[in-house]
Motif scaffolding. Structure first.
Motif, PDB file in Angstrom:
ATOM      1  N   ASP A  77       0.795  -1.230  -0.053  1.00 11.09           N
ATOM      2  CA  ASP A  77      -0.005   0.126  -0.043  1.00 11.09           C
ATOM      3  C   ASP A  77       0.722   1.109   0.030  1.00 11.09           C
ATOM      4  OD1 ASP A  77      -2.799  -1.021   0.493  1.00 11.09           O
ATOM      5  OD2 ASP A  77      -1.663  -1.981   1.974  1.00 11.09           O
ATOM      6  N   LEU A  78       0.262   2.281  -0.953  1.00 14.70           N
ATOM      7  CA  LEU A  78       0.935   3.458  -0.743  1.00 14.70           C
ATOM      8  C   LEU A  78       0.083   4.621  -0.728  1.00 14.70           C
ATOM      9  CD1 LEU A  78       3.512   5.594  -1.354  1.00 14.70           C
ATOM     10  CD2 LEU A  78       3.080   5.119  -3.897  1.00 14.70           C
ATOM     11  N   ILE A  79       0.262   5.389   0.448  1.00 13.48           N
ATOM     12  CA  ILE A  79      -0.684   6.892   0.535  1.00 13.48           C
ATOM     13  C   ILE A  79       0.135   7.923  -0.012  1.00 13.48           C
ATOM     14  CG2 ILE A  79      -1.535   8.285   2.343  1.00 13.48           C
ATOM     15  CD1 ILE A  79      -1.435   6.100   4.367  1.00 13.48           C
ATOM     16  N   LEU A  80      -0.678   8.594  -1.084  1.00 16.14           N
ATOM     17  CA  LEU A  80       0.005   9.746  -1.900  1.00 16.14           C
ATOM     18  C   LEU A  80      -0.775  10.884  -1.101  1.00 16.14           C
ATOM     19  CD1 LEU A  80       0.053   7.798  -5.196  1.00 16.14           C
ATOM     20  CD2 LEU A  80       2.007   8.543  -3.552  1.00 16.14           C
ATOM     21  N   LEU A  81      -0.029  11.902  -0.896  1.00 10.84           N
ATOM     22  CA  LEU A  81      -0.830  13.176  -0.062  1.00 10.84           C
ATOM     23  C   LEU A  81      -0.608  14.175  -1.030  1.00 10.84           C
ATOM     24  CD1 LEU A  81       0.619  13.106   3.494  1.00 10.84           C
ATOM     25  CD2 LEU A  81      -1.659  12.149   2.468  1.00 10.84           C
ATOM     26  N   THR A 137      -8.011  16.021   2.895  1.00 10.00           N
ATOM     27  CA  THR A 137      -7.523  16.256   3.981  1.00 10.00           C
ATOM     28  C   THR A 137      -6.508  15.181   4.859  1.00 10.00           C
ATOM     29  OG1 THR A 137      -9.278  16.090   5.643  1.00 10.00           O
ATOM     30  CG2 THR A 137      -8.939  18.285   4.393  1.00 10.00           C
ATOM     31  N   THR A 138      -5.540  15.348   5.548  1.00 12.53           N
ATOM     32  CA  THR A 138      -5.344  14.341   6.535  1.00 12.53           C
ATOM     33  C   THR A 138      -6.206  13.583   7.264  1.00 12.53           C
ATOM     34  OG1 THR A 138      -3.008  15.405   6.803  1.00 12.53           O
ATOM     35  CG2 THR A 138      -3.820  13.816   8.497  1.00 12.53           C
ATOM     36  N   ALA A 139      -7.088  14.403   7.739  1.00  9.82           N
ATOM     37  CA  ALA A 139      -8.463  13.670   8.629  1.00  9.82           C
ATOM     38  C   ALA A 139      -9.074  12.855   7.659  1.00  9.82           C
ATOM     39  CB  ALA A 139      -8.947  14.792   9.137  1.00  9.82           C
ATOM     40  N   GLY A 140      -9.350  13.305   6.424  1.00  7.01           N
ATOM     41  CA  GLY A 140     -10.091  12.402   5.566  1.00  7.01           C
ATOM     42  C   GLY A 140      -9.189  11.137   5.122  1.00  7.01           C
ATOM     43  N   VAL A 141      -7.910  11.312   4.996  1.00 11.78           N
ATOM     44  CA  VAL A 141      -7.316  10.051   4.828  1.00 11.78           C
ATOM     45  C   VAL A 141      -7.474   9.058   5.870  1.00 11.78           C
ATOM     46  CG1 VAL A 141      -4.905   8.894   4.203  1.00 11.78           C
ATOM     47  CG2 VAL A 141      -5.643  11.242   3.137  1.00 11.78           C
ATOM     48  N   ILE A 142      -7.184   9.713   7.107  1.00  7.99           N
ATOM     49  CA  ILE A 142      -7.247   8.898   8.343  1.00  7.99           C
ATOM     50  C   ILE A 142      -8.694   8.152   8.323  1.00  7.99           C
ATOM     51  CG2 ILE A 142      -7.214   8.822  10.844  1.00  7.99           C
ATOM     52  CD1 ILE A 142      -5.325  10.994  10.689  1.00  7.99           C
ATOM     53  N   GLU A 143      -9.788   8.887   8.052  1.00  4.94           N
ATOM     54  CA  GLU A 143     -11.166   8.339   8.160  1.00  4.94           C
ATOM     55  C   GLU A 143     -11.256   7.301   6.953  1.00  4.94           C
ATOM     56  OE1 GLU A 143     -15.669   9.842   7.060  1.00  4.94           O
ATOM     57  OE2 GLU A 143     -13.937  11.454   7.564  1.00  4.94           O
ATOM     58  N   THR A 144     -10.733   7.388   5.694  1.00 11.10           N
ATOM     59  CA  THR A 144     -10.716   6.430   4.967  1.00 11.10           C
ATOM     60  C   THR A 144     -10.065   5.371   5.228  1.00 11.10           C
ATOM     61  OG1 THR A 144     -10.762   8.200   3.075  1.00 11.10           O
ATOM     62  CG2 THR A 144     -10.304   6.066   2.398  1.00 11.10           C
ATOM     63  N   LEU A 145      -8.741   5.295   5.743  1.00 16.01           N
ATOM     64  CA  LEU A 145      -7.897   4.120   6.237  1.00 16.01           C
ATOM     65  C   LEU A 145      -8.806   3.279   7.074  1.00 16.01           C
ATOM     66  CD1 LEU A 145      -4.409   5.956   6.722  1.00 16.01           C
ATOM     67  CD2 LEU A 145      -5.287   4.397   4.761  1.00 16.01           C
ATOM     68  N   ALA A 146      -9.700   3.807   7.970  1.00 17.65           N
ATOM     69  CA  ALA A 146     -10.448   3.200   8.788  1.00 17.65           C
ATOM     70  C   ALA A 146     -11.253   2.134   8.152  1.00 17.65           C
ATOM     71  CB  ALA A 146     -11.280   4.056   9.944  1.00 17.65           C
ATOM     72  N   GLU A 163       7.226  18.198   6.536  1.00 15.90           N
ATOM     73  CA  GLU A 163       6.524  17.832   7.283  1.00 15.90           C
ATOM     74  C   GLU A 163       6.076  16.454   7.773  1.00 15.90           C
ATOM     75  OE1 GLU A 163       2.530  19.999   7.544  1.00 15.90           O
ATOM     76  OE2 GLU A 163       3.518  22.010   7.237  1.00 15.90           O
ATOM     77  N   PRO A 164       6.477  15.875   9.129  1.00 12.80           N
ATOM     78  CA  PRO A 164       6.236  14.270   9.143  1.00 12.80           C
ATOM     79  C   PRO A 164       4.879  13.933   9.031  1.00 12.80           C
ATOM     80  CG  PRO A 164       6.851  15.491  11.134  1.00 12.80           C
ATOM     81  CD  PRO A 164       6.932  16.440  10.114  1.00 12.80           C
ATOM     82  N   ASN A 165       3.930  14.835   9.130  1.00 16.16           N
ATOM     83  CA  ASN A 165       2.423  14.388   9.240  1.00 16.16           C
ATOM     84  C   ASN A 165       2.296  13.564  10.272  1.00 16.16           C
ATOM     85  OD1 ASN A 165      -0.152  13.756   8.787  1.00 16.16           O
ATOM     86  ND2 ASN A 165      -0.072  14.162   6.886  1.00 16.16           N
ATOM     87  N   LEU A 166       2.539  13.803  11.706  1.00 14.14           N
ATOM     88  CA  LEU A 166       2.652  12.603  12.871  1.00 14.14           C
ATOM     89  C   LEU A 166       0.916  12.192  13.022  1.00 14.14           C
ATOM     90  CD1 LEU A 166       4.947  14.419  15.446  1.00 14.14           C
ATOM     91  CD2 LEU A 166       5.484  12.472  13.824  1.00 14.14           C
ATOM     92  N   PRO A 167       0.278  13.184  12.898  1.00 20.43           N
ATOM     93  CA  PRO A 167      -1.367  12.567  13.107  1.00 20.43           C
ATOM     94  C   PRO A 167      -1.575  11.386  12.144  1.00 20.43           C
ATOM     95  CG  PRO A 167      -1.571  14.903  13.087  1.00 20.43           C
ATOM     96  CD  PRO A 167       0.037  14.588  12.548  1.00 20.43           C
TER      97      PRO A 167
END
Length: 286
Positions: A77-81, A137-146, A163-167
């Motif tokens: 898997d690869l997350i592309l921001l 958004t990062t929050a949107g990615v996290i929601e999708t990952l769930a 930015e390391p994007n710690l969230p």
């Protein structure tokens, strides 16, 4: 020293939307594109590129990441921001003689994109995003990952800027996954401090009707430099009296967190033309 140049508007009576209003643009990459869209609708434009995007100076880490990504079969898997990140990784793979292998691995992994822009970059090499986040958004990615299942515990992550994007990384670890991050580019100052301060003085002089932000680094550089040089109050007063536009929710959220009101955000598509349309709609609203 006056460095901010007014660009003559093109036939202000020919197109509706701006009626000679003056718009400041901190954009760098697509400055001429955005300026042209505004000028053709009767706006005056102040070009003021605040940041530029450069390849990271740490090319060794990028080359090392590419090798691991290509040869590690546990990376599925690869997350592309960002689309910029896709393009920069492809260029880095080219420089390090790994592009065919990198493109082949890209075709095999599940590509999880933050919004539509990574997908646009992928289409240039005949690929598409397999999953697009519910929000760009990062929050949107996290929601999708769930909502997703993972067959291995290693997840490659293309970061934006340095930015390391710690969230995001912490959200992956909370699911028992190990992020494998790479930062292929950095943001750097495009205008020197004196020119940015001249821009702030122009804004404070009441000559500008709106400013359109297209990235978070633009916001940070303008506000931080104003603070460092004692012009923050003047800048905030000026911005309080003008229309503030953000290209999407990520930029809008940063402006809001820094105490700057946001008047315009495109409703669904976070690109240049919808941004211009949204600004014009705001100006022409009864």
């Amino acid at each position: 020293m006056v460095i901010v140049e007014y660009v003559p508007m093109i036939d202000p009576n020919a197109l509706e939307g701006f009626d000679g209003r003056c718009i400041a643009l901190p954009e760098t990459r697509q400055l001429d594109v955005l300026a042209g869209l505004l000028e053709r609708r009767g706006a005056q434009v102040i070009r003021c590129p605040l940041v530029s995007i450069l390849d990271t100076p740490d090319q060794i880490s990028v080359a090392t990441w590419l090798k691991h990504f290509i040869h590690d079969d546990t990376v599925r898997d690869l997350i592309l921001l960002t689309g910029e990140g896709v393009s920069r990784l492809l260029d880095a793979a080219e420089r390090h003689y790994m592009r065919p292998a990198f493109e082949a691995k890209l075709a095999r992994v599940r590509k999880i994109s933050r919004g539509p822009k990574p997908g646009r970059a992928l289409r240039e090499i005949g690929l598409v995003s397999d999953v697009v986040s519910v929000k760009p958004t990062t929050a949107g990615v996290i929601e999708t990952l769930a909502t997703l299942e993972f067959v291995t515990d290693r997840v490659a992550v293309q970061l934006y800027g340095s930015e390391p994007n710690l969230p995001l990384q912490n959200a992956l670890r909370a699911r028992g996954l190990e992020p494998m991050p790479v930062a292929p580019y950095i943001y750097a100052s495009e205008m020197d401090d004196v020119r940015v301060l001249d821009l702030i003085d122009t804004l404070a002089g009441g000559q500008v009707d709106a400013i359109a932000f297209t990235s978070q680094p633009q916001v940070r550089r303008l506000l931080d430099l104003a603070h460092e040089h004692g012009r923050e109050e003047a800048l905030r007063t000026a911005m309080a009296g003008m229309l503030i536009a953000a290209i999407g929710p990520v930029v809008a959220d940063l402006l809001d967190s820094r105490g700057v009101h946001v008047d315009v955000v495109p409703e669904a598509r976070y690109f240049m033309r919808p941004l211009v349309d949204a600004i014009a709609a705001k100006f022409t609203a009864p």
